[in-house]
Scaffold this motif. Structure first.
Motif, PDB file in Angstrom:
ATOM      1  N   ARG A  24       1.313  -3.735  11.139  1.00 42.46           N
ATOM      2  CA  ARG A  24      -0.051  -4.275  11.185  1.00 42.46           C
ATOM      3  C   ARG A  24      -0.078  -4.936  12.610  1.00 42.46           C
ATOM      4  N   LYS A  79      -7.836  -4.500   3.535  1.00 45.18           N
ATOM      5  CA  LYS A  79      -7.714  -4.755   1.963  1.00 45.18           C
ATOM      6  C   LYS A  79      -9.313  -4.857   1.268  1.00 45.18           C
ATOM      7  N   GLU A  80     -10.104  -5.479   1.885  1.00 41.83           N
ATOM      8  CA  GLU A  80     -11.546  -5.469   1.287  1.00 41.83           C
ATOM      9  C   GLU A  80     -12.291  -4.218   1.516  1.00 41.83           C
ATOM     10  N   LEU A 131     -10.632  -1.267   1.118  1.00 38.93           N
ATOM     11  CA  LEU A 131     -10.002  -0.450   0.222  1.00 38.93           C
ATOM     12  C   LEU A 131     -10.787  -0.959  -1.403  1.00 38.93           C
ATOM     13  N   GLN A 132     -10.962  -2.295  -1.581  1.00 37.28           N
ATOM     14  CA  GLN A 132     -11.417  -2.624  -2.695  1.00 37.28           C
ATOM     15  C   GLN A 132     -12.886  -2.315  -2.940  1.00 37.28           C
ATOM     16  N   MET A 142       0.722  -1.016   0.034  1.00 35.27           N
ATOM     17  CA  MET A 142       0.081   0.035  -0.002  1.00 35.27           C
ATOM     18  C   MET A 142       0.774   1.188   0.075  1.00 35.27           C
ATOM     19  N   GLN A 185       5.439  -4.532   6.999  1.00 31.92           N
ATOM     20  CA  GLN A 185       4.025  -4.683   6.707  1.00 31.92           C
ATOM     21  C   GLN A 185       3.644  -5.418   8.209  1.00 31.92           C
ATOM     22  N   ASP A 244     -11.474  -6.229   8.623  1.00 30.71           N
ATOM     23  CA  ASP A 244     -10.883  -7.023   7.660  1.00 30.71           C
ATOM     24  C   ASP A 244      -9.774  -8.135   8.135  1.00 30.71           C
ATOM     25  N   LEU A 250      -3.755  -3.365   4.746  1.00 28.90           N
ATOM     26  CA  LEU A 250      -2.615  -3.115   4.019  1.00 28.90           C
ATOM     27  C   LEU A 250      -2.048  -1.754   4.724  1.00 28.90           C
ATOM     28  N   LYS A 310      -7.265  -8.899   6.528  1.00 29.57           N
ATOM     29  CA  LYS A 310      -6.064  -8.527   5.935  1.00 29.57           C
ATOM     30  C   LYS A 310      -5.705  -6.912   5.914  1.00 29.57           C
TER      31      LYS A 310
END
Length: 363
Positions: free
Chosen positions: A117, A221-222, A224-225, A1, A113, A195, A199, A197
């Motif tokens: 995280r 991640k989800e 962001l999508q 990211m 990361q 989420d 980023l 995951k």
């Protein structure tokens, strides 16, 4: 990211929305959600200055529906819609972190990361508690603060916590309808999703001679999508997804010299952010200590960062227009407390409520 341009500036990098790219003039769709309302503004950028041309908002729960509604509203006002967008979301978290890195040097991408995280996951978990039913009914405008507190007092048993019967009590007391509670529960389900995951992005501490942490941000991640897909459905490219905390600072970057303190006031959370020349140099934030955002909450984050030389405290956020709180802050801090200036072409929208998306547009 990748880090948003606001954060990248700390290491000297420039983003596609930086003032260096404005000279020919451009327009941008700048959006923000606080979890309760989705706002959008068409911003004109020219010669290092920004002007909000039009604003629209949606109360739709579904993100794709909310984006569709604001786009339809802006098109009705005869606005030529930009094809590039940015968005601010509470789903993007940012923080100044003390990382165990020797000599301020980053490790490999994978190691960074994992390291960030590990630090950011508790912040995401903590934020979930902001989205309780009372806060959502308040944020949606179905309750006022006094009503919420009365329901909480009525719902408390021996635990002293907001009970599971909050919604039913609110209905019984005639303060909300069942439809409004069901809507809030549906929104709560969206807001409390975490989420698996994350980023992460980061920027090394600036070489200022002062001890500061690493400026980091993270987003699911989800999540962001979902944002990308909602804009792509209208053939609009989402260039950057920003945190709510920090972007308003960029609106002060055109002022002469000095370090600017910004008090970011959102429902249930308050932060103080320091910046110099559009660069974040300090950050403190806390969740409200009670059902109301108090002057004590604001002073807690300000005292750690404010210096005598900082003659003005600037305001941003949906809660920043509270007159009693602002008066108390001026008296306790002994300095002017002002909303960040926002330039509108034609709008009655309060300055402080869109200072974040206005500042993010100026990168």
């Amino acid at each position: 990211m990748k880090l948003p341009p606001l954060l990248k500036k700390r290491s000297g990098m420039q983003g596609p929305l930086s003032p260096a790219n404005w000279r020919g003039g451009r327009r941008l769709l700048a959006c923000e959600t606080d979890g309760f309302v989705f706002r959008a503004a068409v911003v004109a950028l020219n010669e290092g200055k920004a002007t909000i041309e039009r604003c629209a908002e949606s109360r739709a729960i579904d993100l794709k529906e909310a984006v569709s509604e604001v786009i339809a509203a802006l098109k009705k006002s005869a606005v030529d819609l930009p094809r590039h967008a940015i968005c601010l979301s509470p789903g993007v978290m940012t923080a100044m972190l003390e990382l165990p890195l020797k000599e301020g040097k980053a490790r490999s991408e994978r190691e960074m990361q994992e390291l960030i995280r590990w630090e950011m996951e508790p912040l995401f978990a903590q934020q979930v508690s902001r989205w309780n039913l009372g806060a959502i009914l308040l944020g949606r405008g179905h309750l006022n603060q006094d009503q919420r507190e009365k329901i909480i007092l009525a719902s408390r048993g021996t635990t002293g916590k907001e009970g599971a019967r909050f919604g039913e009590l609110a209905i019984e007391l005639g303060m909300v309808t069942r439809t409004q509670v069901e809507e809030a529960l549906q929104l709560q389900e969206h807001l409390q999703v975490m989420d698996d995951k994350l980023l992460c992005g980061w920027s090394a501490p600036p070489d200022t001679g002062e001890h500061t942490g690493w400026l980091c941000c993270a987003v699911g991640k989800e999540s962001l999508q979902r944002f990308r897909d909602a804009f792509a459905h209208h053939h609009i490219r989402l260039d950057w997804l920003y945190p709510q905390i920090g972007p308003s600072l960029a609106a002060l970057s055109t002022k002469e010299g000095g370090i600017f303190p910004v008090l970011e006031m959102q429902q249930g959370m308050v932060a103080c952010v320091l910046g110099e020349s559009g660069t974040i140099t300090g950050m403190q934030f806390t969740q409200g200590s009670g059902e109301r955002l108090s002057v004590g909450d604001c002073l807690e984050v300000c005292h750690a960062l404010l210096r005598t030389s900082m003659t003005t405290l600037w305001l941003s956020g949906s809660y920043a227009g509270h007159p009693v709180l602002l008066k108390q802050l001026e008296e306790r801090l002994d300095r002017p407390v002002k909303p960040i200036p926002v330039v509108f072409k034609n709008s009655d929208t309060p300055q402080w409520s869109v200072a974040g998306l206005f500042g993010a547009s100026m990168h």
